[in-house]
Design a protein around this motif. Structure first.
Motif, PDB file in Angstrom:
ATOM      1  N   LEU A 246       0.806  -1.216   0.000  1.00 49.75           N
ATOM      2  CA  LEU A 246       0.000   0.000   0.000  1.00 49.75           C
ATOM      3  C   LEU A 246       0.844   1.273   0.000  1.00 49.75           C
ATOM      4  CD1 LEU A 246      -2.875  -1.061   2.414  1.00 49.75           C
ATOM      5  CD2 LEU A 246      -3.068  -0.612  -0.034  1.00 49.75           C
ATOM      6  N   ARG A 247       1.991   1.229   0.664  1.00 50.60           N
ATOM      7  CA  ARG A 247       2.875   2.396   0.718  1.00 50.60           C
ATOM      8  C   ARG A 247       3.850   2.427  -0.450  1.00 50.60           C
ATOM      9  NH1 ARG A 247       3.561   6.102   5.049  1.00 50.60           N
ATOM     10  NH2 ARG A 247       4.659   7.103   3.341  1.00 50.60           N
ATOM     11  N   GLY A 248       4.201   1.251  -0.944  1.00 51.16           N
ATOM     12  CA  GLY A 248       5.166   1.148  -2.035  1.00 51.16           C
ATOM     13  C   GLY A 248       6.588   1.267  -1.518  1.00 51.16           C
ATOM     14  N   GLY A 249       7.427   0.375  -1.976  1.00 51.28           N
ATOM     15  CA  GLY A 249       8.849   0.465  -1.663  1.00 51.28           C
ATOM     16  C   GLY A 249       9.250  -0.089  -0.316  1.00 51.28           C
TER      17      GLY A 249
ATOM     18  N   GLU B 202      -5.734   9.636   0.231  1.00 43.91           N
ATOM     19  CA  GLU B 202      -7.179   9.561   0.380  1.00 43.91           C
ATOM     20  C   GLU B 202      -7.536   8.840   1.676  1.00 43.91           C
ATOM     21  OE1 GLU B 202      -9.429   8.373  -2.973  1.00 43.91           O
ATOM     22  OE2 GLU B 202      -8.007   9.284  -4.383  1.00 43.91           O
ATOM     23  N   ASP B 203      -8.663   9.227   2.256  1.00 42.42           N
ATOM     24  CA  ASP B 203      -9.083   8.659   3.539  1.00 42.42           C
ATOM     25  C   ASP B 203      -9.170   7.141   3.496  1.00 42.42           C
ATOM     26  OD1 ASP B 203      -9.222  11.119   4.770  1.00 42.42           O
ATOM     27  OD2 ASP B 203     -11.389  11.313   4.555  1.00 42.42           O
ATOM     28  N   HIS B 204      -9.730   6.587   2.426  1.00 45.99           N
ATOM     29  CA  HIS B 204      -9.886   5.133   2.325  1.00 45.99           C
ATOM     30  C   HIS B 204      -8.527   4.440   2.405  1.00 45.99           C
ATOM     31  CE1 HIS B 204     -11.590   1.295   1.214  1.00 45.99           C
ATOM     32  NE2 HIS B 204     -10.680   1.184   0.269  1.00 45.99           N
TER      33      HIS B 204
ATOM     34  N   ARG C 142      -5.709   5.648   3.753  1.00 48.75           N
ATOM     35  CA  ARG C 142      -5.165   5.812   5.103  1.00 48.75           C
ATOM     36  C   ARG C 142      -5.849   4.867   6.079  1.00 48.75           C
ATOM     37  NH1 ARG C 142      -5.900  10.442   9.503  1.00 48.75           N
ATOM     38  NH2 ARG C 142      -4.120   9.891  10.817  1.00 48.75           N
ATOM     39  N   HIS C 143      -7.159   4.734   5.981  1.00 45.01           N
ATOM     40  CA  HIS C 143      -7.884   3.864   6.903  1.00 45.01           C
ATOM     41  C   HIS C 143      -7.497   2.399   6.730  1.00 45.01           C
ATOM     42  CE1 HIS C 143     -11.243   7.097   7.304  1.00 45.01           C
ATOM     43  NE2 HIS C 143     -10.086   7.482   7.814  1.00 45.01           N
ATOM     44  N   ARG C 144      -7.273   1.962   5.497  1.00 44.69           N
ATOM     45  CA  ARG C 144      -6.815   0.581   5.269  1.00 44.69           C
ATOM     46  C   ARG C 144      -5.483   0.335   5.971  1.00 44.69           C
ATOM     47  NH1 ARG C 144      -6.756  -0.994  -0.807  1.00 44.69           N
ATOM     48  NH2 ARG C 144      -6.066  -2.941   0.110  1.00 44.69           N
ATOM     49  N   LEU C 145      -4.595   1.313   5.901  1.00 47.97           N
ATOM     50  CA  LEU C 145      -3.304   1.182   6.572  1.00 47.97           C
ATOM     51  C   LEU C 145      -3.459   1.212   8.090  1.00 47.97           C
ATOM     52  CD1 LEU C 145      -1.227   3.407   4.174  1.00 47.97           C
ATOM     53  CD2 LEU C 145      -0.698   1.023   4.732  1.00 47.97           C
ATOM     54  N   MET C 146      -4.279   2.117   8.573  1.00 48.70           N
ATOM     55  CA  MET C 146      -4.461   2.233  10.019  1.00 48.70           C
ATOM     56  C   MET C 146      -5.115   0.989  10.613  1.00 48.70           C
ATOM     57  SD  MET C 146      -5.410   6.261  10.403  1.00 48.70           S
ATOM     58  CE  MET C 146      -5.520   6.222  12.192  1.00 48.70           C
ATOM     59  N   ASN C 147      -5.890   0.277   9.822  1.00 47.11           N
ATOM     60  CA  ASN C 147      -6.523  -0.958  10.320  1.00 47.11           C
ATOM     61  C   ASN C 147      -5.513  -2.030  10.684  1.00 47.11           C
ATOM     62  OD1 ASN C 147      -9.156  -0.011  10.172  1.00 47.11           O
ATOM     63  ND2 ASN C 147      -9.470  -0.786   8.107  1.00 47.11           N
ATOM     64  N   VAL C 148      -4.281  -1.904  10.192  1.00 45.57           N
ATOM     65  CA  VAL C 148      -3.227  -2.855  10.562  1.00 45.57           C
ATOM     66  C   VAL C 148      -2.099  -2.176  11.340  1.00 45.57           C
ATOM     67  CG1 VAL C 148      -3.739  -4.503   8.731  1.00 45.57           C
ATOM     68  CG2 VAL C 148      -2.072  -2.687   8.311  1.00 45.57           C
TER      69      VAL C 148
ATOM     70  N   HIS D  60      -0.623   1.048  10.817  1.00 44.65           N
ATOM     71  CA  HIS D  60       0.284   1.985  10.160  1.00 44.65           C
ATOM     72  C   HIS D  60      -0.453   3.282   9.841  1.00 44.65           C
ATOM     73  CE1 HIS D  60       3.669   3.390   7.755  1.00 44.65           C
ATOM     74  NE2 HIS D  60       2.739   3.889   6.927  1.00 44.65           N
ATOM     75  N   ASP D  61      -0.027   4.379  10.457  1.00 41.47           N
ATOM     76  CA  ASP D  61      -0.604   5.678  10.148  1.00 41.47           C
ATOM     77  C   ASP D  61       0.365   6.387   9.202  1.00 41.47           C
ATOM     78  OD1 ASP D  61      -1.662   8.214   9.937  1.00 41.47           O
ATOM     79  OD2 ASP D  61      -1.929   8.484  12.092  1.00 41.47           O
ATOM     80  N   PRO D  62      -0.023   6.572   7.935  1.00 41.14           N
ATOM     81  CA  PRO D  62       0.891   7.174   6.969  1.00 41.14           C
ATOM     82  C   PRO D  62       1.200   8.642   7.254  1.00 41.14           C
ATOM     83  CG  PRO D  62      -1.260   6.864   5.981  1.00 41.14           C
ATOM     84  CD  PRO D  62      -1.305   6.204   7.323  1.00 41.14           C
ATOM     85  N   LEU D  63       0.478   9.253   8.179  1.00 41.52           N
ATOM     86  CA  LEU D  63       0.775  10.635   8.536  1.00 41.52           C
ATOM     87  C   LEU D  63       1.787  10.749   9.668  1.00 41.52           C
ATOM     88  CD1 LEU D  63      -2.762  12.268   8.310  1.00 41.52           C
ATOM     89  CD2 LEU D  63      -0.944  12.240   6.595  1.00 41.52           C
ATOM     90  N   SER D  64       2.112   9.616  10.292  1.00 40.11           N
ATOM     91  CA  SER D  64       3.101   9.607  11.374  1.00 40.11           C
ATOM     92  C   SER D  64       4.493   9.354  10.811  1.00 40.11           C
ATOM     93  CB  SER D  64       2.774   8.516  12.384  1.00 40.11           C
ATOM     94  OG  SER D  64       1.581   8.805  13.056  1.00 40.11           O
ATOM     95  N   PRO D  65       5.481   9.951  11.449  1.00 42.53           N
ATOM     96  CA  PRO D  65       6.868   9.702  10.981  1.00 42.53           C
ATOM     97  C   PRO D  65       7.317   8.274  11.282  1.00 42.53           C
ATOM     98  CG  PRO D  65       6.840  11.226  12.855  1.00 42.53           C
ATOM     99  CD  PRO D  65       5.421  10.880  12.533  1.00 42.53           C
TER     100      PRO D  65
END
Length: 113
Positions: A82-85, A96-98, A100-106, A108-113
């Motif tokens: 989902l993040r690539g690489g 997009e929210d969808h 980010r939410h897919r990542l957060m469900n496992v 991973h918050d893509p907005l966090s460092p």
């Protein structure tokens, strides 16, 4: 040192991919389970995979089971897809929210460092 079934690379990649704490993840899963019509029990809300991740975060490395190792691999693969690489290359990214939410469900918050 205690014997473990988790190799160093998987352990490190899992903890890079999962950048939310167990507490943050459980709170997120509870929010996801709240609907307009029904609301599930907080400890049952959200994805089963997310709950497994939260459980693993609460374990010592020596206590990880073979099933946990499989979950760790799935999560690393899912977040990487989902993040690539490579897991070490990610910068905080808005999307997009969808997505980010897919990542957060496992965990991973893509907005966090």
């Amino acid at each position: 040192m205690a014997e473990t079934i988790v190799d160093d690379r998987l352990w490190e990649n899992f903890h890079r991919a999962v950048n939310m704490s167990s507490r943050e993840l459980r709170k997120w899963l509870a929010v996801q389970g709240a609907g307009e019509i029904t609301e599930t029990e907080p400890d049952q809300a959200g994805s089963e995979l997310g709950h497994r991740v939260a459980d693993i975060l609460g374990k010592r490395r020596a206590d990880v089971t073979p099933d946990d190792v499989e979950v760790m691999r799935r999560v690393v693969d899912k977040v990487t897809d989902l993040r690539g690489g490579d897991t070490g290359q990610w910068e905080p990214t808005a999307g997009e929210d969808h997505w980010r939410h897919r990542l957060m469900n496992v965990g991973h918050d893509p907005l966090s460092p």
